[in-house]
Design a protein around this motif. Structure first.
Motif, short mmCIF file in Angstrom:
data_model
loop_
_atom_site.label_atom_id
_atom_site.label_comp_id
_atom_site.label_asym_id
_atom_site.label_seq_id
_atom_site.Cartn_x
_atom_site.Cartn_y
_atom_site.Cartn_z
N GLY A 32 67.23 59.79 60.23
CA GLY A 32 66.23 60.56 60.18
C GLY A 32 64.65 59.33 60.39
N ASP A 33 65.07 58.17 61.17
CA ASP A 33 63.89 57.18 61.36
C ASP A 33 63.01 58.03 62.02
N GLY B 97 45.78 53.74 61.35
CA GLY B 97 47.83 53.31 60.32
C GLY B 97 48.90 53.51 60.92
N LEU B 98 49.26 52.85 60.79
CA LEU B 98 50.89 52.68 61.75
C LEU B 98 51.83 52.35 60.33
N ALA B 99 52.61 53.44 61.04
CA ALA B 99 54.25 53.44 59.63
C ALA B 99 55.37 54.15 60.60
N VAL B 100 56.54 53.50 59.77
CA VAL B 100 57.98 53.99 59.95
C VAL B 100 58.32 53.73 58.75
N GLY B 101 59.54 54.18 59.28
CA GLY B 101 60.54 55.11 57.64
C GLY B 101 61.52 55.57 58.28
N SER B 102 62.76 55.88 57.21
CA SER B 102 63.74 56.43 57.33
C SER B 102 64.07 57.34 55.95
N VAL B 103 64.85 58.08 56.66
CA VAL B 103 64.99 59.50 55.29
C VAL B 103 66.66 59.12 55.38
N THR B 104 67.13 59.07 54.40
CA THR B 104 69.23 59.31 53.78
C THR B 104 69.65 60.66 54.92
N GLY B 105 70.46 60.27 54.78
CA GLY B 105 71.19 60.84 55.61
C GLY B 105 70.97 61.47 56.90
N ALA C 118 68.70 66.23 58.00
CA ALA C 118 67.06 64.20 58.17
C ALA C 118 66.31 64.84 58.82
N VAL C 119 67.00 65.12 60.09
CA VAL C 119 65.32 64.90 61.34
C VAL C 119 64.16 66.60 60.25
N ALA C 120 64.73 67.75 59.76
CA ALA C 120 63.80 68.44 59.60
C ALA C 120 63.29 67.80 58.31
N GLU D 149 62.20 67.60 47.08
CA GLU D 149 63.96 67.35 47.95
C GLU D 149 64.23 65.27 47.15
N PRO D 150 64.91 66.15 45.81
CA PRO D 150 65.10 64.70 44.43
C PRO D 150 66.42 64.80 44.96
N ALA D 151 67.60 64.85 45.74
CA ALA D 151 68.26 64.61 46.27
C ALA D 151 68.24 63.57 46.86
#
Length: 476
Positions: free
Chosen positions: A273-274, A287-295, A300-302, A337-339
């Protein structure tokens, strides 16, 4: 099909046709030059115990054939990629039928793809010539377009002497003479769900496989078709996921006066999920942004898509305050998405002033690359989004010099190195510091240089379990 089933189905039906091609290649356990005993003529007793010896020889031949078949099937089963499996099937089939070249056309009957053609001993130009032959005149075309054959029916197409065939299409004759093949044997690749392709093996001289060879390659093709069908489904799933991911990321970077942008995204084998983003904001800001979602995987893609879309909305409303943007994002993530947790970094840029205000949530600090300095931006330590009941950390403000580049990245770049984090950061810093001056002037060339320097020797391959994102902004 197991070995016992293959033994049960394999029963020689008389003397096989001899191969006309000289010096056929030998395969372990298969010797087409030694035909089995003729069933229609009573054997002449030559010595006591001769019938028993003949039976032993015949059983030994069957066991040897089945051993070869098992070895080839196991080798195919070890292939994990569709293209690798297609080439392995062609090589094994050529050995079984005594051919030197061939081609395999993958064309699933459900029309969902992937459609491709691979060759054995044939270049892309050779395959291009073959594709100019009318489809109905080719053996693979007739097999793919024919109605499904009943189970167990003989469906292979033999043409023992193409140039002597008066009904051969003129274009086919021309291509065969140009490429130097004189005979062919074609076999469909089918499962219970339908046909997925066809394989054609080519002989340099007039020839045809014997009955024993056709039986063995038929057994092998049935097993291979099942394996190809499974890999085809996996390939479709990966293609769908990659397409979805690319659609959720920016299709192109915006053009903003005073700054030049470049980005690179490498997807992992599992699909993580990067993400990254760059969006124009009011008052000529960026605005510039980067991030990563766990899983990993589709969920994770969604989640990554939802998080990026939400951050864009918050950035438009209150982008000049990066802390507020990430605070809103943290609240949304915790409620919906609390988990799940995520890291993120958002930078509010004023290109005219070369001023940047940024805030990070559990994310690695940006790197400033210039002629006089290469250094990480000192940001405050903060937990990832979704890890605390209430997220908030102070923002950091800094200014770049003309010609300096700010490099944002995700942790996957560091994890793929396989080093401890301190050594990975040192490797990244060294790669950035070694960027030649002409390369520093082009953000596209700069990110490519850093990527190659940090991830050499295949570490930049899709086989990794880590996504990689780099986003570079060069301020004029």
């Amino acid at each position: 099909m197991g070995v016992c089933d293959a033994i049960e189905q394999y029963a020689p039906a008389g003397k096989p046709s001899a191969m006309n091609a000289p010096h056929l290649p030998k395969v372990a356990g298969i010797d087409s030059t030694v035909p089995p005993q003729d069933h229609t003529v009573a054997p002449v007793p030559q010595a006591q115990g001769a019938p028993a010896l003949m039976i032993q020889d015949r059983l030994a031949g069957w066991i040897s054939d089945l051993t070869t078949l098992q070895e080839l099937t196991e080798r195919l089963a070890r292939t994990a990629a569709l293209d690798e499996a297609l080439h392995e099937l062609l090589r094994a089939g050529a050995a079984l039928v005594g051919a030197r070249r061939g081609l395999l056309v993958l064309e699933p009957s459900d029309g969902l793809g992937p459609d491709t053609t691979v060759g054995l001993g044939l270049t892309r130009a050779d395959l291009g010539h073959i594709e100019t032959v009318p489809r109905a005149a080719t053996a693979f075309g007739r097999l793919l377009d024919a109605p499904p054959a009943p189970p167990g029916a003989e469906t292979g197409i033999v043409n023992a002497d193409l140039l002597a065939d008066s009904t051969l299409d003129p274009r086919h004759r021309e291509v065969a003479a140009r490429l130097g093949y004189a005979a062919s044997y074609a076999l469909p690749l089918s499962t219970e769900a339908g046909r997925i392709g066809a394989a054609v093996w080519l002989y340099d001289e007039p020839a045809e496989p014997g009955e024993r060879q056709r039986h063995l390659v038929g057994l092998y093709a049935r097993q291979a078709a099942e394996h190809l069908a499974r890999l085809t489904e996996l390939d479709r799933a990966r293609t769908t996921e990659v397409t979805l991911r690319e659609e959720l990321l920016p299709s192109r970077l915006p053009r903003v006066a005073g700054v030049r942008l470049a980005a690179r995204h490498r997807t992992s084998a599992l699909g993580g999920g990067d993400w990254f983003d760059a969006l124009p904001l009011p008052d000529a800001a960026l605005g510039l942004a980067v991030g990563s979602v766990t899983g990993s995987g589709p969920s994770a893609v969604a989640a990554m898509g939802r998080l990026r879309a939400s951050l864009r909305a918050y950035a438009v409303m209150e982008g000049e305050d990066p802390v507020a943007v990430l605070s809103d994002l943290e609240l949304l993530l915790r409620l919906t998405e609390p988990a799940r947790s995520a890291t993120a970094l958002f930078a509010y840029c004023e290109p005219a002033l070369r001023k940047i205000v940024l805030a990070g949530a559990g994310h690695s600090p940006p790197l400033v690359i210039g002629e006089r300095r290469t250094e990480f931006v000192e940001t405050s330590l903060s937990a990832p989004l979704g890890m605390l009941a209430c997220w908030e950390a102070p923002s950091v403000e800094f200014q770049t010099q003309p010609g300096e580049t700010v490099l944002l990245y995700t942790d996957g770049l560091l994890h793929r190195t396989g080093d401890a984090m301190d050594r990975a950061f040192a490797r990244l810093h060294s790669a950035a510091a070694s960027v030649p001056k002409p390369v520093r002037e082009d953000p596209d060339a700069l990110v490519d240089h850093v990527l190659r320097a940090v991830l050499p020797d295949g570490l930049d391959s899709v086989a990794s379990d880590e996504d990689v994102v780099l986003l570079a902004a060069r301020f004029e």
